[in-house]
Enzyme design. Structure first.
Site, short mmCIF file in Angstrom:
data_model
loop_
_atom_site.label_atom_id
_atom_site.label_comp_id
_atom_site.label_asym_id
_atom_site.label_seq_id
_atom_site.Cartn_x
_atom_site.Cartn_y
_atom_site.Cartn_z
N GLU A 290 0.84 -1.22 0.00
CA GLU A 290 0.00 0.00 0.00
C GLU A 290 0.86 1.25 0.00
OE1 GLU A 290 -2.19 -0.24 3.61
OE2 GLU A 290 -3.47 -1.85 2.91
N PRO A 291 1.69 1.46 -1.00
CA PRO A 291 2.52 2.66 -0.99
C PRO A 291 1.72 3.92 -1.33
CG PRO A 291 2.80 1.47 -3.04
CD PRO A 291 1.86 0.65 -2.20
N GLY A 292 2.03 5.01 -0.66
CA GLY A 292 1.40 6.29 -0.99
C GLY A 292 2.45 7.29 -1.43
N ARG A 293 3.25 7.72 -0.46
CA ARG A 293 4.28 8.74 -0.69
C ARG A 293 5.21 8.39 -1.86
NH1 ARG A 293 5.71 11.91 3.33
NH2 ARG A 293 4.99 10.48 4.93
N CYS A 370 -1.61 34.31 9.68
CA CYS A 370 -1.50 35.08 10.91
C CYS A 370 -1.29 34.08 12.04
CB CYS A 370 -2.76 35.89 11.11
SG CYS A 370 -2.56 37.07 12.42
N TYR A 405 0.33 13.95 0.69
CA TYR A 405 -0.18 14.53 1.93
C TYR A 405 -0.13 16.06 1.91
CZ TYR A 405 0.57 9.67 3.20
OH TYR A 405 0.55 8.29 3.21
N1 LLP Z 1 -1.27 2.04 4.52
C1 LLP Z 1 -1.69 2.52 5.71
C2 LLP Z 1 -2.55 1.70 6.54
C3 LLP Z 1 -1.30 3.80 6.13
O1 LLP Z 1 -1.70 4.27 7.31
C4 LLP Z 1 -0.48 4.60 5.29
C5 LLP Z 1 -0.10 5.95 5.67
C6 LLP Z 1 -0.06 4.05 4.07
C7 LLP Z 1 -0.49 2.78 3.72
C8 LLP Z 1 0.82 4.79 3.11
O2 LLP Z 1 2.06 5.10 3.66
P1 LLP Z 1 3.17 5.80 2.74
O3 LLP Z 1 3.62 4.81 1.68
O4 LLP Z 1 2.57 7.00 2.11
O5 LLP Z 1 4.26 6.14 3.67
N2 LLP Z 1 0.44 12.94 6.84
C9 LLP Z 1 1.67 12.26 7.05
C10 LLP Z 1 1.63 10.84 6.60
C11 LLP Z 1 0.64 10.01 7.30
C12 LLP Z 1 0.76 8.59 6.84
C13 LLP Z 1 -0.47 7.86 7.15
N3 LLP Z 1 -0.51 6.50 6.75
C14 LLP Z 1 2.79 12.94 6.28
O6 LLP Z 1 2.56 13.91 5.59
O7 LLP Z 1 3.91 12.50 6.38
#
Ligand code: LLP
Length: 465
Positions: A290-293, A370, A405
């Site tokens: 489940e990659p996001g970033r 502000c 994000y």
């Molecule tokens: N799967 C689950 C269950 C998660 O909670 C997350 C991220 C991901 C996958 C994806 O993780 P990634 O590959 O993107 O690292 N707002 C924060 C990040 C919060 C991450 C939340 N969970 C920021 O800007 O760093």
């Protein structure tokens, strides 16, 4: 020093992103705005798919939509050939609007409502990821009422230490997941319940994880648990190793272990670690990720304009002026990049309108809000950004790696419209999100004197159906 990737160049002193002069664009449309590269989305997806399937063929990738759930972005991800992870009824609804089939969707969350669970079960998502034993019972109850067993993965806190931002640790006594000590019993409960169909183990261990060791430890522990669960009569068909792969926000020759904005790892390094353990121990087990970033992070720039400047004295503890500080204020702050204050996140910056000039002068860089906290972190251990000496109001400052994000977490604090977004490709621009209008700023307020009949129905947010 600007790190120029292949599709970022300098022409006539201006920064150019996939053929688009961002300074010329900033003079044509209102700033701040995000500009995305569809080419980078495709690169990132194919790098991820290749890195993992080359080492473990039975791998499926689910983009974590919380990183960027703009409909255009979701459409790009779907067309690039991967699936989607969602975390709320709203994200489920957007996933379906973007054309993902239920079997392409995984539903996560640490506080799912009954309405959200019902929407996910009725849609027939690939799996609901269960966060607690209590929730297992809640899902079973809803699934029994719907009359269709719910496919479930159990999220377990495998208790591994991760080297990342303290706010992003999730598998070491953090909020999410079932305690490892209770996991076997929870799987046995799910296996015995006719309204539940346990399919996998989920162990997302955090975000922006800058080493492979936590993955090695987590996958080993996960496979131990999968074996124990199978021995107890509940065979599972997959391991979901979550996301969390770090991207290099900071450009340094060598990364300090405690600097989680600096990462020297590539997706191949993470794939080698995770698939290495799987291939050695369970080559036939399906792997979900489940990659996001690592999919969306480097696909966007945030483009801002400098609106104000001043020189203020730098004072010692006794109030004596010991030097000067030059300040610059841009038109985007934590309303546009929430994480810069929420987590003191570091984003590389460059003065795009002076991209060919030496960036050798220290400036404090602030946002327009502000709020005394709306000041950007500096380079290295200083409070300063290095910019060309002549940098002044009217210049265009670009924040790199703003695709994860950010768009997602914008807010209209100080009644500042949330920013627009564009896609750039080979010199062409397409709007993918309009900026808020002034009317949008009051769209949900009930105007004094308006009859209640004229206002929207109050109460619940959409459940995803
Ligand atoms: N799967 C689950 C269950 C998660 O909670 C997350 C991220 C991901 C996958 C994806 O993780 P990634 O590959 O993107 O690292 N707002 C924060 C990040 C919060 C991450 C939340 N969970 C920021 O800007 O760093």
């Amino acid at each position: 020093m600007v790190h120029l990737d292949g599709d970022i160049t300098v022409s006539d002193g201006h920064l150019v992103f996939d053929g688009v002069d961002v300074v010329a664009l900033a003079r044509r449309v209102a700033t701040p705005f995000f500009v995305f590269s569809p080419r980078r989305i495709r690169w990132n997806v194919s790098a991820m798919v290749n890195a993992f399937t080359r080492r473990h063929l039975d791998t499926e990738i689910f983009f974590a939509s919380k990183a960027c759930s703009n409909l255009w972005f979701l459409d790009q991800v779907r067309r690039a050939g991967i699936n989607l992870e969602v975390n709320s009824g709203g994200e489920l609804w957007k996933a379906q609007r973007a054309g993902f089939a239920p079997a392409q969707i995984i539903f996560n969350g640490v506080a799912k409502t009954r309405d959200e669970i019902r929407a996910a079960v009725e849609a027939g998502v690939r799996a609901l990821v269960v966060d607690s034993v209590y929730e297992l019972e809640r899902i079973a109850e809803v699934a029994a009422a719907v009359g269709r067993p719910a496919a479930v993965d159990l999220r377990v806190d495998v208790n591994v230490a991760t080297l990342t931002h303290p706010g992003l640790v999730t598998a070491h006594g953090g909020k999410p997941g079932i305690d490892l000590d209770d996991a076997l019993e929870a799987f046995a409960f799910a296996g015995a319940h006719e309204a539940l169909a346990p399919r996998g183990l989920h162990l997302h261990i955090g975000s922006q994880i800058t080493g492979v060791e936590p993955y090695l430890a987590a996958v080993e522990k996960g496979l131990d648990l999968i074996e124990a669960v199978a021995a107890a009569g509940v065979p599972l068909d997959h391991l979901n190793a979550g996301g969390g792969f770090a991207i290099p926000y900071r450009d340094q020759p060598v990364c300090e272990p405690v600097d989680y904005f600096c990462s020297a790892l590539t997706i191949d390094d993470y794939a080698e670690a995770i698939c290495g353990v799987l291939e050695r121990r369970r080559p036939g087990l399906k792997l979900l990720l489940e990659p996001g970033r690592s999919i969306s992070g480097n696909t966007a720039l945030l483009v801002t304009t400098i609106e104000n400047t001043k020189v203020k004295g730098l004072r010692d503890a006794a109030g004596r002026r010991v030097g000067d500080e030059r300040w610059l204020t841009v038109d985007a702050g934590f309303n546009t990049l929430l994480e810069h204050t929420n987590y003191r996140w570091y984003y590389r910056t460059v003065v795009a309108s002076r991209a060919a000039e030496a960036a050798d002068t220290p400036f404090r860089l602030a946002g327009p809000l502000c709020d005394g906290g709306d000041v950007f972190a500096g380079d290295d251990d200083t409070p300063y950004r290095s910019f060309p000496a002549a940098t002044a109001p009217g210049d265009v400052v670009v924040f790199f790696d703003a695709g994860a994000y950010s768009l997602e977490m914008m807010n209209p604090y100080n009644a500042r419209p949330r920013a627009a977004a564009y896609a750039a490709h080979e010199g062409e621009i397409q709007m993918i999100r309009a900026a808020d209008t002034l009317d949008d700023l009051i769209a949900c307020d009930v105007e004094p004197g308006a009859s209640t009949a004229a206002t929207r129905a109050g109460g619940k947010a959409p459940a995803g159906s």
